[in-house]
Motif scaffolding. Structure first.
Motif, PDB file in Angstrom:
ATOM      1  N   GLU A   1       0.816  -1.216   0.000  1.00 17.49           N
ATOM      2  CA  GLU A   1       0.000   0.000   0.000  1.00 17.49           C
ATOM      3  C   GLU A   1       0.849   1.265   0.000  1.00 17.49           C
ATOM      4  O   GLU A   1       0.350   2.353   0.270  1.00 17.49           O
ATOM      5  CB  GLU A   1      -0.927  -0.011   1.224  1.00 17.49           C
ATOM      6  CG  GLU A   1      -1.878  -1.196   1.289  1.00 17.49           C
ATOM      7  CD  GLU A   1      -2.864  -1.232   0.129  1.00 17.49           C
ATOM      8  OE1 GLU A   1      -3.204  -0.139  -0.391  1.00 17.49           O
ATOM      9  OE2 GLU A   1      -3.300  -2.333  -0.261  1.00 17.49           O
ATOM     10  N   ASN A   2       2.136   1.131  -0.308  1.00 23.26           N
ATOM     11  CA  ASN A   2       3.058   2.268  -0.225  1.00 23.26           C
ATOM     12  C   ASN A   2       3.465   2.808  -1.588  1.00 23.26           C
ATOM     13  O   ASN A   2       4.462   3.509  -1.722  1.00 23.26           O
ATOM     14  CB  ASN A   2       4.309   1.860   0.552  1.00 23.26           C
ATOM     15  CG  ASN A   2       5.107   0.768  -0.168  1.00 23.26           C
ATOM     16  OD1 ASN A   2       4.653   0.205  -1.161  1.00 23.26           O
ATOM     17  ND2 ASN A   2       6.293   0.470   0.344  1.00 23.26           N
ATOM     18  N   LEU A   3       2.714   2.473  -2.638  1.00 24.80           N
ATOM     19  CA  LEU A   3       2.977   2.865  -4.019  1.00 24.80           C
ATOM     20  C   LEU A   3       4.102   2.048  -4.670  1.00 24.80           C
ATOM     21  O   LEU A   3       4.517   2.363  -5.785  1.00 24.80           O
ATOM     22  CB  LEU A   3       3.318   4.366  -4.149  1.00 24.80           C
ATOM     23  CG  LEU A   3       2.301   5.347  -3.562  1.00 24.80           C
ATOM     24  CD1 LEU A   3       2.770   6.778  -3.780  1.00 24.80           C
ATOM     25  CD2 LEU A   3       0.922   5.142  -4.162  1.00 24.80           C
ATOM     26  N   TYR A   4       4.556   0.994  -3.978  1.00 23.63           N
ATOM     27  CA  TYR A   4       5.647   0.191  -4.541  1.00 23.63           C
ATOM     28  C   TYR A   4       5.322  -1.296  -4.599  1.00 23.63           C
ATOM     29  O   TYR A   4       6.217  -2.130  -4.682  1.00 23.63           O
ATOM     30  CB  TYR A   4       6.945   0.448  -3.763  1.00 23.63           C
ATOM     31  CG  TYR A   4       7.480   1.820  -4.073  1.00 23.63           C
ATOM     32  CD1 TYR A   4       8.229   2.045  -5.222  1.00 23.63           C
ATOM     33  CD2 TYR A   4       7.163   2.908  -3.265  1.00 23.63           C
ATOM     34  CE1 TYR A   4       8.668   3.320  -5.539  1.00 23.63           C
ATOM     35  CE2 TYR A   4       7.599   4.183  -3.579  1.00 23.63           C
ATOM     36  CZ  TYR A   4       8.356   4.381  -4.716  1.00 23.63           C
ATOM     37  OH  TYR A   4       8.777   5.644  -5.041  1.00 23.63           O
ATOM     38  N   GLY A   5       4.029  -1.629  -4.573  1.00 21.79           N
ATOM     39  CA  GLY A   5       3.639  -3.005  -4.813  1.00 21.79           C
ATOM     40  C   GLY A   5       4.009  -3.419  -6.234  1.00 21.79           C
ATOM     41  O   GLY A   5       4.164  -2.574  -7.124  1.00 21.79           O
ATOM     42  N   MET A   6       4.169  -4.726  -6.452  1.00 14.59           N
ATOM     43  CA  MET A   6       4.611  -5.212  -7.754  1.00 14.59           C
ATOM     44  C   MET A   6       4.028  -6.598  -8.006  1.00 14.59           C
ATOM     45  O   MET A   6       3.936  -7.423  -7.081  1.00 14.59           O
ATOM     46  CB  MET A   6       6.142  -5.263  -7.794  1.00 14.59           C
ATOM     47  CG  MET A   6       6.742  -5.673  -9.119  1.00 14.59           C
ATOM     48  SD  MET A   6       8.574  -5.762  -9.079  1.00 14.59           S
ATOM     49  CE  MET A   6       9.020  -4.066  -8.737  1.00 14.59           C
ATOM     50  N   HIS A   7       3.622  -6.832  -9.251  1.00 18.49           N
ATOM     51  CA  HIS A   7       3.094  -8.133  -9.644  1.00 18.49           C
ATOM     52  C   HIS A   7       3.649  -8.514 -11.013  1.00 18.49           C
ATOM     53  O   HIS A   7       3.754  -7.663 -11.904  1.00 18.49           O
ATOM     54  CB  HIS A   7       1.562  -8.108  -9.721  1.00 18.49           C
ATOM     55  CG  HIS A   7       0.891  -7.973  -8.391  1.00 18.49           C
ATOM     56  ND1 HIS A   7       0.869  -6.778  -7.689  1.00 18.49           N
ATOM     57  CD2 HIS A   7       0.230  -8.881  -7.621  1.00 18.49           C
ATOM     58  CE1 HIS A   7       0.202  -6.956  -6.554  1.00 18.49           C
ATOM     59  NE2 HIS A   7      -0.192  -8.224  -6.491  1.00 18.49           N
ATOM     60  N   VAL A   8       3.972  -9.779 -11.159  1.00 16.50           N
ATOM     61  CA  VAL A   8       4.384 -10.337 -12.442  1.00 16.50           C
ATOM     62  C   VAL A   8       3.473 -11.516 -12.756  1.00 16.50           C
ATOM     63  O   VAL A   8       3.285 -12.401 -11.905  1.00 16.50           O
ATOM     64  CB  VAL A   8       5.856 -10.795 -12.414  1.00 16.50           C
ATOM     65  CG1 VAL A   8       6.205 -11.554 -13.696  1.00 16.50           C
ATOM     66  CG2 VAL A   8       6.785  -9.609 -12.220  1.00 16.50           C
ATOM     67  N   TYR A   9       2.894 -11.519 -13.946  1.00 12.98           N
ATOM     68  CA  TYR A   9       2.058 -12.628 -14.415  1.00 12.98           C
ATOM     69  C   TYR A   9       2.647 -13.139 -15.728  1.00 12.98           C
ATOM     70  O   TYR A   9       3.044 -12.344 -16.586  1.00 12.98           O
ATOM     71  CB  TYR A   9       0.619 -12.175 -14.641  1.00 12.98           C
ATOM     72  CG  TYR A   9      -0.146 -11.859 -13.367  1.00 12.98           C
ATOM     73  CD1 TYR A   9      -1.054 -12.772 -12.835  1.00 12.98           C
ATOM     74  CD2 TYR A   9       0.044 -10.648 -12.709  1.00 12.98           C
ATOM     75  CE1 TYR A   9      -1.766 -12.480 -11.677  1.00 12.98           C
ATOM     76  CE2 TYR A   9      -0.648 -10.351 -11.543  1.00 12.98           C
ATOM     77  CZ  TYR A   9      -1.551 -11.277 -11.031  1.00 12.98           C
ATOM     78  OH  TYR A   9      -2.250 -10.980  -9.878  1.00 12.98           O
TER      79      TYR A   9
END
Length: 363
Positions: free
Chosen positions: A160-168
């Motif tokens: 929730e700190n603007l630095y979440g990341m996801h790879v699909y």
């Protein structure tokens, strides 16, 4: 009166040009690396005003005009590689239908943006093999999970700190890790992608913090993260890709140093800037979202995709594994002073020997 106004404008232009020459990491110095295109445009307008309003018979006017020309030419030198007349750094794939290709979409979603449907539509339309999202939190993860049947492999770090990341990924991923290389709440993702042929590609996805008065008042955190990864991939013999929102422009001293140390290539060189930020202001845009790759690849295409409600445009790149052609591609090369500078930047942030940081990326 016109002389004094123009003299003041010329002084501002000169300061904006000279300050980035400093090795200072202060945000207000390093942020002047960003708007070089805007500074060039302003300098050209200033030259036109000088031509119309000033008396060229005086020495002072000649000095002002000469200073302006020098500033414009110097600023233009930095962005010239990202214009069409410049030679391509990465060759365009010229064979038949490529057998080994990989299509990657990178998108900073803007955490507060709720137009997930538009991004999902883009993904379904362009069918990337892998897509990475930056600023994606728990809400975004729920939206992106709608694609899990098509993208069964994933790495998730909702924050929730603007630095979440996801790879699909449609392609199998292995040895996947989420690491916090420099700051305890700023993730990066590292994985091996397996192409249908069985060939393995090392991938690194990054989103370091920018130098700014609201986040980091210096650029050392960003610079160190980029250079840690650069040192890790330097000299590797296997295919490698680094992608993400680097919070730095393609032509900055830090990104150029990253390219020198890593040996990776930039497919934008000679093709365009592909400015991805800010999506809402055409007059304030620069390339913050990047993809660099090893010489094993040539380029099929690179595209900036339509806006979907974020402050960033997504970018789509398709690479072709073509080592026979790629071996002749030439990027930036590091010298001894570059190596020393990289070590100093890493050590400055870590407060330790740079090898301690490099061990964090060791398999």
């Amino acid at each position: 009166m016109p002389f004094f106004i123009i003299a003041i404008c010329t002084s501002i232009l000169t300061v904006a040009t000279l300050l980035p020459l400093s090795r200072s990491s202060r945000w207000w110095v390093r942020d002047l690396d960003f708007p070089r295109l805007q500074i060039v445009s302003s300098g050209i307008v200033l030259l036109l005003a000088q031509a119309v309003l000033l008396d060229f018979s005086t020495f002072g006017v000649k000095v002002i005009v000469a200073t302006t020309i020098c500033c414009v030419l110097y600023q233009a030198w930095w962005i010239l590689p990202y214009t069409r007349p410049f030679p391509n750094e990465v060759k365009l794939f010229a064979g038949e239908e490529p057998r080994e290709r990989i299509r990657i979409l990178s998108a900073n979603v803007l955490q507060s943006n709720r137009n997930a449907a538009a991004l999902l539509s883009l993904i379904r339309h362009y069918q990337p093999d892998i897509f990475v999202t930056l600023e994606s939190n728990g809400w975004w993860e729920k939206q992106l999970d709608a694609l899990e049947s098509e993208y069964p492999y994933s790495i998730k770090c909702p924050l929730e700190n603007l630095y979440g990341m996801h790879v699909y990924s449609k392609l199998r991923l292995k040895n996947s890790t989420t690491q916090f290389l420099v700051q305890p709440d700023i993730p990066s993702m590292h994985t091996v992608t397996v192409l249908p042929s069985g060939r393995e590609v090392q991938m690194h996805f990054l989103h370091p913090t920018p130098p700014s008065p609201t986040e980091n008042d210096v650029s050392t955190e960003r610079d160190a993260e980029l250079l840690i990864v650069a040192k890790r991939v330097a000299g590797l013999d296997h295919p490698t890709i680094v992608a993400g929102d680097l919070n730095d422009v393609a032509w900055s001293t830090t990104t150029r140093l990253f390219r020198k140390i890593s040996g990776l290539l930039d497919p934008r060189v000679g093709r365009g800037m592909f400015n991805t930020f800010h999506a809402s202001y055409w007059f304030l845009r620069w390339p913050l979202d990047h993809l660099f790759h090893s010489r094993h690849f040539t380029l099929s295409f690179i595209k900036r995709l339509p806006a979907f409600g974020s402050d960033h445009f997504p970018v789509l790149v398709e690479l072709v594994y073509d080592a026979a052609t790629g071996v002749n591609q030439q990027g930036l090369e590091a010298n001894v002073s570059d190596e020393v500078e990289a070590e100093e930047k890493i050590a400055e942030e870590s407060g330790k020997a740079s090898s301690t940081w490099l061990n964090r990326l060791a398999p």
